[in-house]
Design a protein around this motif. Structure first.
Motif, short mmCIF file in Angstrom:
data_model
loop_
_atom_site.label_atom_id
_atom_site.label_comp_id
_atom_site.label_asym_id
_atom_site.label_seq_id
_atom_site.Cartn_x
_atom_site.Cartn_y
_atom_site.Cartn_z
N ASP A 1 0.46 -1.26 0.09
CA ASP A 1 -0.09 0.20 -0.33
C ASP A 1 1.10 0.82 0.05
O ASP A 1 0.85 2.78 -0.41
CB ASP A 1 -0.96 -0.15 1.00
N TYR A 2 2.39 1.21 0.35
CA TYR A 2 2.40 2.19 0.13
C TYR A 2 4.24 2.06 0.27
O TYR A 2 4.53 0.56 1.11
CB TYR A 2 2.51 3.17 1.72
N ILE A 3 5.36 2.12 -0.01
CA ILE A 3 6.63 2.02 -0.14
C ILE A 3 7.41 3.13 0.68
O ILE A 3 7.32 4.23 -0.28
CB ILE A 3 7.33 1.79 -1.80
N ILE A 4 8.34 2.97 1.48
CA ILE A 4 8.97 4.44 1.71
C ILE A 4 10.52 3.62 1.39
O ILE A 4 11.06 2.48 1.42
CB ILE A 4 9.50 4.45 3.26
N ASP A 5 11.79 5.21 0.96
CA ASP A 5 12.96 4.00 0.26
C ASP A 5 13.67 5.03 1.28
O ASP A 5 13.77 6.88 1.20
CB ASP A 5 12.91 4.65 -0.84
N SER B 1 20.17 3.10 -6.80
CA SER B 1 19.12 2.57 -6.28
C SER B 1 17.92 2.88 -6.46
O SER B 1 16.45 2.45 -6.21
CB SER B 1 19.34 1.15 -5.19
N LYS B 2 17.66 4.73 -5.23
CA LYS B 2 16.22 4.69 -5.50
C LYS B 2 15.99 5.35 -6.39
O LYS B 2 14.35 5.51 -6.46
CB LYS B 2 16.85 6.08 -4.58
N VAL B 3 16.51 5.57 -7.81
CA VAL B 3 15.28 6.39 -9.17
C VAL B 3 14.55 4.92 -9.61
O VAL B 3 13.71 4.71 -9.89
CB VAL B 3 16.97 6.46 -9.60
N LEU B 4 15.94 4.03 -9.12
CA LEU B 4 14.69 2.03 -9.95
C LEU B 4 14.01 1.97 -8.95
O LEU B 4 12.79 1.55 -9.66
CB LEU B 4 16.28 0.97 -10.29
N LEU B 5 13.86 2.46 -7.47
CA LEU B 5 12.66 1.70 -6.86
C LEU B 5 11.29 2.75 -7.27
O LEU B 5 10.22 2.43 -7.49
CB LEU B 5 13.15 2.24 -5.35
N ILE B 6 11.93 4.63 -7.68
CA ILE B 6 11.04 5.00 -7.64
C ILE B 6 10.51 4.97 -8.59
O ILE B 6 9.17 4.84 -8.82
CB ILE B 6 11.34 6.96 -7.73
N GLU B 7 11.12 4.45 -9.77
CA GLU B 7 10.20 4.24 -11.24
C GLU B 7 9.80 3.04 -11.61
O GLU B 7 8.37 3.15 -11.82
CB GLU B 7 11.92 3.83 -12.10
N ASN B 8 9.77 1.86 -10.60
CA ASN B 8 8.97 1.17 -10.61
C ASN B 8 7.56 1.25 -9.94
O ASN B 8 6.75 0.31 -10.18
CB ASN B 8 10.26 -0.12 -9.52
N ALA B 9 7.51 1.52 -8.27
CA ALA B 9 7.30 1.49 -8.23
C ALA B 9 5.77 2.87 -8.76
O ALA B 9 4.74 2.74 -8.81
CB ALA B 9 7.31 2.42 -6.18
N LYS B 10 6.21 3.60 -9.49
CA LYS B 10 5.64 4.59 -9.65
C LYS B 10 4.89 3.68 -11.46
O LYS B 10 3.12 4.02 -11.55
CB LYS B 10 5.87 5.52 -10.91
N ALA B 11 5.66 3.40 -11.70
CA ALA B 11 5.02 2.16 -12.86
C ALA B 11 3.44 1.34 -12.15
O ALA B 11 2.87 0.76 -13.43
CB ALA B 11 6.32 0.77 -13.09
N CYS B 12 3.86 0.77 -11.00
CA CYS B 12 2.64 -0.28 -10.42
C CYS B 12 1.72 1.03 -10.09
O CYS B 12 0.72 0.36 -8.96
CB CYS B 12 3.18 -1.16 -9.37
N ILE C 1 7.32 6.98 -1.24
CA ILE C 1 7.73 8.88 -0.22
C ILE C 1 9.88 8.09 -0.23
O ILE C 1 10.23 6.86 -0.22
CB ILE C 1 7.51 9.02 1.00
N SER C 2 10.67 9.14 -0.77
CA SER C 2 12.08 8.85 -1.03
C SER C 2 12.97 10.10 0.42
O SER C 2 12.35 11.33 -0.15
CB SER C 2 12.68 9.05 -2.69
N CYS C 3 13.80 9.10 1.24
CA CYS C 3 14.34 10.26 1.72
C CYS C 3 15.80 10.82 1.28
O CYS C 3 16.09 9.80 0.46
CB CYS C 3 14.83 9.45 3.02
N MET C 4 15.85 12.34 1.33
CA MET C 4 17.29 11.75 0.39
C MET C 4 18.54 11.95 1.44
O MET C 4 18.27 11.76 2.44
CB MET C 4 17.06 13.53 -0.51
N ASP C 5 20.10 12.64 0.93
CA ASP C 5 20.88 12.35 1.82
C ASP C 5 21.23 13.72 3.05
O ASP C 5 20.26 14.41 3.07
CB ASP C 5 22.13 12.87 1.29
N LEU C 6 21.16 12.66 4.25
CA LEU C 6 20.93 13.78 5.97
C LEU C 6 22.40 13.21 6.36
O LEU C 6 22.21 14.49 6.88
CB LEU C 6 20.09 12.95 6.71
N GLU C 7 23.39 13.48 5.03
CA GLU C 7 24.41 13.32 6.06
C GLU C 7 24.90 14.83 6.23
O GLU C 7 24.71 16.17 5.90
CB GLU C 7 26.40 12.79 5.49
#
Length: 238
Positions: free
Chosen positions: A115-119, A126-137, A142-148
């Motif tokens: 029902d929801y995917i959290i990256d 890997s992040k781009v691939l997951l977002i792309e595949n989630a969108k296709a489905c 929601i994706s977390c960006m760099d926090l360093e």
């Protein structure tokens, strides 16, 4: 004996608690941010959690990761997470994947099952691939960006990726997604300015806060209560 989730039910009502009890959520990455996200969702009594991470606890994780203790160094992130979730609510179905999400392993996951995917992964590809595949489905992601190098958790914000200004990772991902025709992606970014340094550090309360923000956003969306985000005026990725 009071139910473990009785106080949540007082807040959400029976209907809201029932919605969460049927929610199927996947968390990709169980580091400093993802570990807090997964546990917060478990404490909301969701139906199932898919946990994806190929890492083990190291001494340097102790400053920021929920699972990292002296006693857990060397142990698998997903197995510690599963143990903790079962101790919170043995009724939650926990699927563990000790793997790195990439083009070779993506076929292991039928994203339509969630029902929801959290990256919260660290790798741009890997992040781009997951977002792309989630969108296709057609599955929300929601994706977390760099926090360093971030020190101010009050500067964390959930936004469309087109609004990110201070994050080099978001800039790279935005460019990759634009080439794939993807224009709208919900992300968690920091608006904090940081110095341009060669070494990168972290502190406990930034990824922990980020993890809680991600869990909160997902829960509110599943409950249909994410009003502030739904009012965002999305712009095309530049």
């Amino acid at each position: 004996m009071p139910d473990a989730f009785s106080r949540m039910e007082m807040l959400l009502g029976d209907t809201g608690a029932d919605k969460l009890s049927r929610a199927r959520i996947a968390v990709f990455g169980l580091g400093g941010t993802g570990s807090f996200t997964a546990e917060a969702l478990a404490r909301c009594g969701v139906a199932s959690l898919a946990l994806v991470d190929n890492g083990t606890v190291s001494v340097t994780d102790i400053n920021r990761q929920l699972y990292a203790l002296r006693s857990t160094v060397g142990r698998s992130n997903v197995q510690i997470a599963k143990m903790r979730i079962r101790d919170i609510d043995e009724g939650i179905l926990v699927h563990t994947y000790e793997t790195f999400y990439n083009a070779e392993t993506a076929g292991m996951f039928d994203l339509k099952n969630y029902d929801y995917i959290i990256d919260t992964m660290n790798t741009v590809e890997s992040k781009v691939l997951l977002i792309e595949n989630a969108k296709a489905c057609g599955v929300p992601v929601i994706s977390c960006m760099d926090l360093e190098d971030k020190l101010d958790p009050s500067r964390l914000e959930i936004m469309d990726i087109s609004r990110s200004k201070m994050c080099p990772m978001a800039k790279r991902i935005r460019a990759e997604l634009r080439r794939k025709g993807i224009r709208r992606v919900k992300v968690l970014c920091s608006r904090e300015r940081t110095a341009d340094v060669q070494t990168h550090g972290s502190i406990s309360f930034v990824p922990g806060t980020a993890g809680m923000l991600l869990a909160g956003m997902v829960v509110r969306e599943l409950l249909g209560k994410s009003g502030s985000i739904s009012r965002i005026k999305y712009r095309k990725i530049r």
